[in-house]
Scaffold this motif. Structure first.
Motif, short mmCIF file in Angstrom:
data_model
loop_
_atom_site.label_atom_id
_atom_site.label_comp_id
_atom_site.label_asym_id
_atom_site.label_seq_id
_atom_site.Cartn_x
_atom_site.Cartn_y
_atom_site.Cartn_z
N MET A 26 -126.56 5.00 -31.87
CA MET A 26 -125.34 4.32 -32.28
C MET A 26 -124.27 4.57 -31.23
N VAL A 27 -123.47 3.55 -30.98
CA VAL A 27 -122.35 3.66 -30.06
C VAL A 27 -121.20 4.35 -30.80
N ILE A 28 -120.78 5.47 -30.26
CA ILE A 28 -119.70 6.22 -30.89
C ILE A 28 -118.35 5.81 -30.34
N ASP A 29 -118.29 5.61 -29.03
CA ASP A 29 -117.02 5.28 -28.40
C ASP A 29 -117.27 4.35 -27.22
N VAL A 30 -116.33 3.47 -26.96
CA VAL A 30 -116.40 2.56 -25.82
C VAL A 30 -115.10 2.72 -25.04
N ALA A 31 -115.21 3.05 -23.77
CA ALA A 31 -114.03 3.27 -22.94
C ALA A 31 -113.26 1.97 -22.75
N PRO A 32 -111.93 2.05 -22.81
CA PRO A 32 -111.10 0.86 -22.56
C PRO A 32 -111.38 0.30 -21.16
N SER A 33 -111.39 -1.00 -21.03
CA SER A 33 -111.62 -1.70 -19.76
C SER A 33 -113.00 -1.47 -19.17
N SER A 34 -113.93 -0.90 -19.93
CA SER A 34 -115.29 -0.66 -19.44
C SER A 34 -116.11 -1.96 -19.53
N PRO A 35 -117.22 -2.03 -18.79
CA PRO A 35 -118.10 -3.20 -18.92
C PRO A 35 -118.58 -3.41 -20.36
N ALA A 36 -118.86 -2.33 -21.08
CA ALA A 36 -119.31 -2.45 -22.47
C ALA A 36 -118.21 -3.06 -23.34
N LYS A 37 -116.98 -2.60 -23.15
CA LYS A 37 -115.84 -3.14 -23.91
C LYS A 37 -115.66 -4.62 -23.61
N LYS A 38 -115.73 -4.99 -22.34
CA LYS A 38 -115.57 -6.39 -21.94
C LYS A 38 -116.67 -7.27 -22.52
N ALA A 39 -117.86 -6.67 -22.74
CA ALA A 39 -118.98 -7.44 -23.28
C ALA A 39 -118.97 -7.49 -24.81
N GLY A 40 -118.04 -6.79 -25.44
CA GLY A 40 -117.93 -6.84 -26.89
C GLY A 40 -118.69 -5.77 -27.63
N ILE A 41 -119.18 -4.76 -26.95
CA ILE A 41 -119.85 -3.64 -27.62
C ILE A 41 -118.79 -2.86 -28.39
N ILE A 42 -119.11 -2.47 -29.63
CA ILE A 42 -118.14 -1.81 -30.50
C ILE A 42 -118.56 -0.39 -30.81
N GLY A 43 -117.62 0.54 -30.66
CA GLY A 43 -117.84 1.94 -31.01
C GLY A 43 -117.49 2.18 -32.46
N GLY A 44 -117.79 3.38 -32.92
CA GLY A 44 -117.52 3.76 -34.30
C GLY A 44 -116.04 3.76 -34.62
N ASP A 45 -115.74 3.49 -35.88
CA ASP A 45 -114.34 3.44 -36.30
C ASP A 45 -114.08 4.23 -37.57
N ASN A 46 -115.08 5.02 -37.98
CA ASN A 46 -114.96 5.78 -39.21
C ASN A 46 -115.57 7.16 -38.99
N THR A 47 -114.86 8.20 -39.37
CA THR A 47 -115.37 9.55 -39.22
C THR A 47 -115.54 10.18 -40.59
N THR A 48 -116.67 10.85 -40.77
CA THR A 48 -116.93 11.56 -42.02
C THR A 48 -117.48 12.93 -41.67
N ASP A 92 -121.86 -0.12 -33.05
CA ASP A 92 -123.09 -0.88 -32.80
C ASP A 92 -124.27 0.08 -32.62
N ILE A 93 -125.43 -0.36 -33.01
CA ILE A 93 -126.66 0.38 -32.75
C ILE A 93 -127.42 -0.39 -31.68
N ILE A 94 -127.62 0.24 -30.53
CA ILE A 94 -128.33 -0.42 -29.43
C ILE A 94 -129.83 -0.37 -29.71
N LEU A 95 -130.43 -1.54 -29.79
CA LEU A 95 -131.86 -1.66 -30.06
C LEU A 95 -132.67 -1.85 -28.79
#
Length: 94
Positions: free
Chosen positions: A1-23, A35-38
């Motif tokens: 699972m994607v936990i974090d995506v750096a701002p202005s990174s290629p992943a961010k520009k491509a629409g990959i989403i990091g986690g937004d909830n912490t438990t 996102d979960i990368i398959l």
């Protein structure tokens, strides 16, 4: 699972989403909701090591790769154009 995506990174520009909830599970903070990368370029991915090994052995800066992700129960395809990593400084032989 994607936990974090750096701002202005290629992943961010491509629409990959990091986690937004912490438990907290068993006293450990866990980030959820990313996102979960398959697959990358139709190659199955099991963990971050698979991602890094594939990129390092098969890809170069400027290459595209097709990333298949699972997001909210739906499979999506994102094209990532690889950029250089400004935080990576190779060790120079002295």
């Amino acid at each position: 699972m994607v936990i974090d995506v750096a701002p202005s990174s290629p992943a961010k520009k491509a629409g990959i989403i990091g986690g937004d909830n912490t438990t907290v599970i068993n006293g450990r903070s866990i980030t959820l909701g990313g996102d979960i990368i398959l697959k990358i370029d139709n190659k199955d991915i099991q963990n971050i090591h698979d991602v890094l090994a594939y990129i390092e052995s098969k890809k170069n800066v400027g290459d595209n790769m097709l990333v298949t992700v699972l997001r909210n129960g739906i499979i999506q395809f994102n094209t990532v154009n690889l950029g250089s990593n400004p935080n990576y400084l190779p060790q120079l032989n002295k």
